[in-house]
Design a protein around this motif. Structure first.
Motif, PDB file in Angstrom:
ATOM      1  N   THR A 227      -9.343  18.300 -14.462  1.00  0.00           N
ATOM      2  CA  THR A 227      -9.259  19.760 -14.564  1.00  0.00           C
ATOM      3  C   THR A 227      -8.102  20.166 -15.462  1.00  0.00           C
ATOM      4  O   THR A 227      -8.251  21.001 -16.359  1.00  0.00           O
ATOM      5  N   ASP A 471     -10.733  25.934 -15.812  1.00  0.00           N
ATOM      6  CA  ASP A 471     -11.258  26.201 -14.467  1.00  0.00           C
ATOM      7  C   ASP A 471     -10.106  26.634 -13.556  1.00  0.00           C
ATOM      8  O   ASP A 471      -9.577  25.850 -12.761  1.00  0.00           O
ATOM      9  N   TYR A 472      -9.719  27.897 -13.670  1.00  0.00           N
ATOM     10  CA  TYR A 472      -8.568  28.380 -12.910  1.00  0.00           C
ATOM     11  C   TYR A 472      -8.849  28.438 -11.406  1.00  0.00           C
ATOM     12  O   TYR A 472      -7.938  28.324 -10.574  1.00  0.00           O
ATOM     13  N   LYS A 473     -10.115  28.603 -11.023  1.00  0.00           N
ATOM     14  CA  LYS A 473     -10.450  28.648  -9.598  1.00  0.00           C
ATOM     15  C   LYS A 473     -10.157  27.305  -8.930  1.00  0.00           C
ATOM     16  O   LYS A 473      -9.646  27.261  -7.809  1.00  0.00           O
ATOM     17  N   THR A 474     -10.475  26.221  -9.633  1.00  0.00           N
ATOM     18  CA  THR A 474     -10.182  24.899  -9.088  1.00  0.00           C
ATOM     19  C   THR A 474      -8.682  24.680  -8.954  1.00  0.00           C
ATOM     20  O   THR A 474      -8.207  24.080  -7.985  1.00  0.00           O
ATOM     21  N   ILE A 476      -6.415  26.965  -8.396  1.00  0.00           N
ATOM     22  CA  ILE A 476      -5.965  27.728  -7.222  1.00  0.00           C
ATOM     23  C   ILE A 476      -6.304  26.983  -5.935  1.00  0.00           C
ATOM     24  O   ILE A 476      -5.482  26.897  -5.008  1.00  0.00           O
ATOM     25  N   ASN A 477      -7.505  26.413  -5.879  1.00  0.00           N
ATOM     26  CA  ASN A 477      -7.899  25.660  -4.686  1.00  0.00           C
ATOM     27  C   ASN A 477      -7.048  24.408  -4.502  1.00  0.00           C
ATOM     28  O   ASN A 477      -6.745  24.019  -3.368  1.00  0.00           O
TER      29      ASN A 477
END
Length: 674
Positions: A227, A471-474, A476-477
């Motif tokens: 990522t 993939d900023y959502k990944t 954050i997760n």
């Protein structure tokens, strides 16, 4: 008593167990350990024996272990219970998956694959030109890389939806690594030779991993690492396109953020507002098309056709308004026809150039292989079928080896094309053949039409293609789930941006390996308590209603015990004992008498672990504490027996469950009171 299953089957149900046995120790028996103890009243409950696993020779154990490492999917199972002719047929189908679907191929399947193939060809043509430019290669090389490899994959590949071609990440990495030593402007022939050579070694590396079933090596490239890596690469790619987006002629060959931005602002006089506006317009249109297709999957063709439409519209615009767009950089003249074989251009002379080609091939090979297999498995899971990762490695490796001899650079299964292929209704790998034929028509007849295609359009297409890699959502997760994974992600990201692709990837892999080492050397240990009204023992800190058992300290180790963590575990267990004794004194409870070690989660133990068990028992005995082992697994039990450590646990020292240990020892204490 610890006995072999054969002996256990011969005993009567009323025979005394390991802890209550009154027989004499038989030194001549190789299959059992018999403990002599005093006779005590039999408790009103059953105590189960802790059995050794069936005897297995060392050779069989090694064979089983190697089989589980390299052949966990049992690939030869399909050949069992079949005739010789059937085995030959199955063998051909395994080596050439095309024969799995070709015999039942029909016109209906062909219609679906034809539409899918033409659709992805509309995406492959501009992508081929763009990614070749990204890799500092002639546009024709990019198109040719979308012609030969898909044909190879359609024969050897097992995925129905994987669409093959060059990728932005591999193209960029190849350009970045080769440019460190060779200038594509000053030494174009040498640069091209090293590109083909790197592609050859990438394919050789990929095919070798599949042939020797070493795909588990790729597991060290965690999702967090990839990522961060892909995000860093996408930003570098986007910044590199500022040259085309601003209409600049002078630009740095370095790939880090600082040199690129320095070059952009140092040559501000070359900026062209007209070209910039044109590029922004096409970029907005491309991003809008992607959003439309993302929100409404049935309109997938809008995103797929947008790059080709942008190329056609911009080319016509520049051609019809030659006088106004005369200063706009263009692709230029492209000759029709097929490229000659490039096997004679492979560079195998010993020296720094060969080392560079090998290093570039391995890095790009790993990246492309990881992406290709991940994409293939993604779409296979959605259609409820499986693909063989090792076969995919061989297929991707062979197509790159062949491609390196046919004027192609590194290719794999791409997410963008595969998504379009999937949404367009592809049924088999024949859609790759249709795409390849469409690209062939372009190579033979349509190449001159790209003469007036502006570079700014290609830059906009590339930026639109790579922004989705962030993939900023990944990220954050990752912060929420695992801080070490988050750190690995950022190390990869910052390393690629400010140092180099290789160093950034190496740092991220290093952080991931450090995480593994940390978990191995500092395993989790927990204190167990009883859930009232049940026979269940769980963590005191995890379950609020669990209660401590008076006079007992029950510990659980959640990892193997071996040299890397044995010292830590000894220190941690002694610390648990010390803290428990301090708590008992503070709460004025009954003194600690027994330490129970639950080994249910201990999957293996080595010599260092055996020593620690012995030392723990000695140190606890000095504190007048009984030390008990609970439920050691089969291979752990074998190791304990071979090391003679079980002799130290002759009386009330080995149980199948925590509940039986607590009940039996408590009962013994009651009967031992005068």
């Amino acid at each position: 008593m610890v006995e072999s299953p054969k002996q256990l089957a011969q005993e009567s149900p009323s025979a005394n167990n390991f802890n209550n046995n009154s027989e004499e120790l038989d030194n001549k028996s190789a299959d059992s350990i018999i403990i002599t103890t005093e006779t005590i009243p039999k408790p009103p409950y059953e105590i189960h024996k802790v059995c050794l696993p069936p005897y297995t020779t060392t050779v069989r154990k090694l064979k089983h272990r190697l089989f589980e490492i390299f052949f966990s999917d049992d690939p030869l199972s399909i050949f069992r219970n079949h005739s010789f002719c059937r085995k030959v047929d199955l063998g051909v189908r395994c080596v050439f998956p095309v024969f799995q679907w070709l015999p039942s191929y029909n016109f209906k399947l062909f219609g679906s694959d034809l539409i899918s193939g033409i659709t992805i060809a509309s995406l492959a043509i501009p992508q081929g030109i763009n990614y070749a430019s990204l890799a500092n290669l002639p546009p024709k090389i990019g198109l040719y890389s979308s012609f030969v490899p898909p044909l190879i994959y359609s024969v050897l590949g097992s995925s129905r939806h994987l669409a093959v071609g060059p990728t932005s990440s591999a193209s960029l990495v190849m350009a970045m690594m080769l440019s460190q030593m060779v200038s594509f402007i000053n030494e174009p022939v040498l640069h091209l030779k090293l590109t083909f050579t790197a592609t050859f070694f990438a394919g050789l590396f990929q095919a070798s991993l599949g042939l020797f079933r070493l795909g588990f090596i790729l597991d060290f490239l965690s999702k967090a690492t990839l990522t961060g890596f892909m995000a860093g690469v996408s930003i570098i790619v986007s910044l590199q396109q500022l040259k085309g987006l601003l209409g600049m002629t002078h630009f740095t060959n370095q790939m880090q953020v600082v040199p690129v931005l320095t070059s952009v602002f140092r040559h501000r006089q070359e900026w062209s507002a007209k070209i910039f506006i044109m590029g922004i317009i096409f970029l907005v249109l491309l991003l809008t098309a992607k959003q439309i297709s993302k929100k409404k999957p049935k309109l997938f063709w809008i995103s797929a056709a947008a790059p080709l439409i942008s190329v056609v519209v911009s080319t016509l615009l520049v051609f019809l308004l030659k006088s106004k767009f005369e200063d706009v950089p263009k692709i230029g003249w492209l000759q029709k026809g097929l490229n000659p074989p490039s096997s004679n251009m492979l560079y195998f002379k010993h020296g720094p150039y060969l080392s560079l080609a090998i290093e570039t091939g391995i890095v790009t090979g790993i990246l492309s292989l990881t992406e290709g297999i991940a994409v293939g498995r993604t779409f296979a899971s959605q259609q409820n079928y499986q693909i063989d990762g090792n076969k995919e490695m061989i297929a991707i490796g062979v197509m790159n080896i062949v491609g390196s001899c046919c004027s192609c650079f590194v290719t794999t299964g791409t997410f963008s094309r595969s998504a379009v292929n999937y949404n367009a209704g592809a049924k088999t790998a024949f859609s790759n053949v249709v795409m390849a034929l469409a690209v062939l028509v372009t190579l033979l007849f349509l190449m001159p039409l790209f003469h007036y295609t502006p570079n700014v359009t290609l830059a906009a297409i590339i930026i639109a293609a790579v922004v989705g890699l962030v993939d900023y959502k990944t990220v954050i997760n990752l912060w929420k789930l695992d801080k070490l994974d988050f750190l690995a992600c950022w190390c990869s990201f910052l390393g690629v941006l400010f140092i180099s692709v290789q160093i950034g990837l190496a740092i991220a892999v290093g952080v991931s390996v450090f995480k593994i080492i940390l978990h191995v050397t500092r395993p989790n240990t927990v204190v167990l308590g009883n859930i009232p009204g049940t026979h269940i023992y769980q963590s005191l800190h995890r379950y609020e209603n669990t209660t401590r058992v008076s006079s007992f300290l029950i510990l659980s180790i959640e990892s193997p015990i071996f040299f890397a963590n044995s010292t830590y575990l000894q220190e941690r267990i002694l610390r648990w004992v010390r803290e428990e004794e301090e708590r008992i004194i503070e709460d004025t409870e009954e003194r600690l008498k027994c330490v129970i070690l639950d080994m249910t989660a201990v999957t293996a133990i080595d010599g260092s672990g055996i020593d620690i068990i012995s030392e723990l028992r000695e140190k606890l005995e000095k504190k007048a504490l009984q030390f008990v082992l609970v439920n050691p697994l089969g291979n752990v039990m074998e190791t304990l027996q071979c090391s003679k450590v079980l002799d130290l646990f002759q009386f009330k020292g080995l149980y199948l469950t925590v509940e039986e240990a607590v009940a039996d020892i408590s009962s013994y204490w009651e009967h031992s009171i005068p």
